[in-house]
Design a protein around this motif. Sequence first.
Motif, PDB file in Angstrom:
ATOM      1  N   LEU A 147      16.439  31.511  15.072  1.00 36.30           N
ATOM      2  CA  LEU A 147      17.276  32.417  15.832  1.00 36.30           C
ATOM      3  C   LEU A 147      16.503  32.750  17.097  1.00 36.30           C
ATOM      4  N   ILE A 148      17.100  32.453  18.248  1.00 34.99           N
ATOM      5  CA  ILE A 148      16.467  32.747  19.530  1.00 34.99           C
ATOM      6  C   ILE A 148      17.239  33.888  20.171  1.00 34.99           C
ATOM      7  N   THR A 149      16.569  35.029  20.338  1.00 41.11           N
ATOM      8  CA  THR A 149      17.186  36.185  20.992  1.00 41.11           C
ATOM      9  C   THR A 149      16.496  36.417  22.326  1.00 41.11           C
ATOM     10  N   SER A 150      16.866  37.474  23.012  1.00 43.14           N
ATOM     11  CA  SER A 150      16.262  37.749  24.314  1.00 43.14           C
ATOM     12  C   SER A 150      14.797  38.162  24.199  1.00 43.14           C
ATOM     13  N   ASN A 151      14.378  38.675  23.053  1.00 41.49           N
ATOM     14  CA  ASN A 151      13.001  39.141  22.896  1.00 41.49           C
ATOM     15  C   ASN A 151      12.184  38.358  21.882  1.00 41.49           C
ATOM     16  N   ASN A 152      12.839  37.683  20.941  1.00 39.75           N
ATOM     17  CA  ASN A 152      12.120  37.067  19.835  1.00 39.75           C
ATOM     18  C   ASN A 152      12.661  35.687  19.497  1.00 39.75           C
ATOM     19  N   LEU A 153      11.784  34.912  18.875  1.00 36.39           N
ATOM     20  CA  LEU A 153      12.151  33.627  18.286  1.00 36.39           C
ATOM     21  C   LEU A 153      11.789  33.732  16.804  1.00 36.39           C
ATOM     22  N   TYR A 154      12.794  33.641  15.948  1.00 36.96           N
ATOM     23  CA  TYR A 154      12.584  33.690  14.505  1.00 36.96           C
ATOM     24  C   TYR A 154      12.635  32.263  13.994  1.00 36.96           C
ATOM     25  N   LEU A 155      11.609  31.854  13.233  1.00 40.63           N
ATOM     26  CA  LEU A 155      11.522  30.469  12.773  1.00 40.63           C
ATOM     27  C   LEU A 155      11.190  30.392  11.294  1.00 40.63           C
ATOM     28  N   VAL A 156      11.858  29.464  10.617  1.00 46.08           N
ATOM     29  CA  VAL A 156      11.484  29.039   9.271  1.00 46.08           C
ATOM     30  C   VAL A 156      11.306  27.530   9.391  1.00 46.08           C
ATOM     31  N   VAL A 157      10.058  27.073   9.297  1.00 48.12           N
ATOM     32  CA  VAL A 157       9.752  25.663   9.539  1.00 48.12           C
ATOM     33  C   VAL A 157       8.852  25.105   8.451  1.00 48.12           C
ATOM     34  N   GLN A 158       8.883  23.778   8.335  1.00 47.27           N
ATOM     35  CA  GLN A 158       7.936  23.048   7.498  1.00 47.27           C
ATOM     36  C   GLN A 158       7.181  22.108   8.429  1.00 47.27           C
ATOM     37  N   THR A 159       5.869  22.157   8.368  1.00 50.98           N
ATOM     38  CA  THR A 159       5.045  21.341   9.248  1.00 50.98           C
ATOM     39  C   THR A 159       3.728  21.007   8.556  1.00 50.98           C
ATOM     40  N   THR A 160       3.020  20.047   9.114  1.00 50.87           N
ATOM     41  CA  THR A 160       1.720  19.683   8.563  1.00 50.87           C
ATOM     42  C   THR A 160       0.636  20.657   8.994  1.00 50.87           C
ATOM     43  N   ILE A 173       4.891  13.666  14.762  1.00 52.11           N
ATOM     44  CA  ILE A 173       4.539  15.024  14.367  1.00 52.11           C
ATOM     45  C   ILE A 173       5.576  15.496  13.352  1.00 52.11           C
ATOM     46  N   PHE A 174       5.118  15.939  12.203  1.00 54.16           N
ATOM     47  CA  PHE A 174       6.021  16.433  11.164  1.00 54.16           C
ATOM     48  C   PHE A 174       6.310  17.903  11.447  1.00 54.16           C
ATOM     49  N   PHE A 175       7.500  18.164  11.945  1.00 54.92           N
ATOM     50  CA  PHE A 175       7.907  19.512  12.325  1.00 54.92           C
ATOM     51  C   PHE A 175       9.386  19.638  11.997  1.00 54.92           C
ATOM     52  N   TYR A 176       9.688  20.225  10.855  1.00 55.76           N
ATOM     53  CA  TYR A 176      11.062  20.332  10.384  1.00 55.76           C
ATOM     54  C   TYR A 176      11.510  21.788  10.457  1.00 55.76           C
ATOM     55  N   ILE A 177      12.519  22.040  11.251  1.00 59.77           N
ATOM     56  CA  ILE A 177      13.048  23.395  11.406  1.00 59.77           C
ATOM     57  C   ILE A 177      14.150  23.586  10.364  1.00 59.77           C
ATOM     58  N   ASN A 178      13.966  24.579   9.501  1.00 62.81           N
ATOM     59  CA  ASN A 178      14.963  24.897   8.488  1.00 62.81           C
ATOM     60  C   ASN A 178      15.857  26.047   8.914  1.00 62.81           C
ATOM     61  N   GLY A 179      15.370  26.872   9.813  1.00 66.66           N
ATOM     62  CA  GLY A 179      16.156  27.986  10.313  1.00 66.66           C
ATOM     63  C   GLY A 179      15.523  28.548  11.575  1.00 66.66           C
ATOM     64  N   VAL A 194       0.855  -1.172   0.000  1.00 63.25           N
ATOM     65  CA  VAL A 194       0.000   0.000   0.000  1.00 63.25           C
ATOM     66  C   VAL A 194       0.898   1.231   0.000  1.00 63.25           C
ATOM     67  N   ALA A 195       0.636   2.102  -0.933  1.00 64.99           N
ATOM     68  CA  ALA A 195       1.406   3.338  -1.012  1.00 64.99           C
ATOM     69  C   ALA A 195       0.816   4.341  -0.031  1.00 64.99           C
ATOM     70  N   ILE A 196       1.664   4.876   0.798  1.00 68.30           N
ATOM     71  CA  ILE A 196       1.223   5.872   1.759  1.00 68.30           C
ATOM     72  C   ILE A 196       1.645   7.237   1.229  1.00 68.30           C
ATOM     73  N   ALA A 197       0.678   8.126   1.152  1.00 69.89           N
ATOM     74  CA  ALA A 197       0.959   9.459   0.628  1.00 69.89           C
ATOM     75  C   ALA A 197       1.782  10.246   1.636  1.00 69.89           C
ATOM     76  N   ALA A 198       2.720  10.984   1.117  1.00 71.91           N
ATOM     77  CA  ALA A 198       3.528  11.848   1.983  1.00 71.91           C
ATOM     78  C   ALA A 198       2.644  12.970   2.504  1.00 71.91           C
ATOM     79  N   PRO A 199       2.866  13.386   3.731  1.00 69.97           N
ATOM     80  CA  PRO A 199       2.027  14.450   4.280  1.00 69.97           C
ATOM     81  C   PRO A 199       2.288  15.777   3.575  1.00 69.97           C
ATOM     82  N   GLN A 200       1.264  16.584   3.506  1.00 67.92           N
ATOM     83  CA  GLN A 200       1.361  17.908   2.901  1.00 67.92           C
ATOM     84  C   GLN A 200       2.056  18.834   3.901  1.00 67.92           C
TER      85      GLN A 200
END
Length: 191
Positions: free
Chosen positions: A61-74, A53-59, A10-16
């Motif tokens: 930056l955690i600073t004292s005031n902010n969290l900058y995220l570039v992620v791929q997730t479902t 859980i599909f949660f892929y972090i591509n980039g 059975v072919a399982i589709a990759a998650p979007q």
Amino acid sequence: MKKDENLKKVAIAAPQLHRHKVKLKIGNWKKHFDFNYVNTIIALALNDFDDKIFFYINGYLITSNNLYLVVQTTEKSAEEMVTKIENQIINLLKTNPQKLKENRSEVSIIADDENLFYAARKPLFKIYPLENDHLIKLITGQKVTLPYFDRDLEHLKNRIRNHPFCSAINYLGGIGPVKVTLFKDQIDPEI
């Protein structure tokens, strides 16, 4: 006939997967803890997603005031993704009690302090879109060059290059505090 031949494949589709680029402003809960502890808890929360859980972090930056995220997730919306991160942080705060800063000279243990968890309840972050293209490229391992000198860009490059809680470490071949799924020379027009 072998047993394997009778099994149906059975072919399982990759998650979007959906890409999210967000700037998360850290709420007032950070004032209750040491700066390094807040960054460490955020890094642990980003690493603490299970394999289901599909949660892929591509980039990041955690600073004292902010969290900058570039992620791929479902997750289709950034709000759903941030809710999962907030749940992870609250669970880590409950399971790893640390010292709570009441004021600059006094420190108390918070193992059974419900007031802290009231202060650390959702929303832990305020969500903004990440619109700084230079920052996005730098935390995802891409180079940014301009035909002229830009003082702000040079300051940003130095900050990212020397920051301990940034994905640039991973793209340079090191191991950072957060697991990163590298682009590996993949050029993505959306970034």
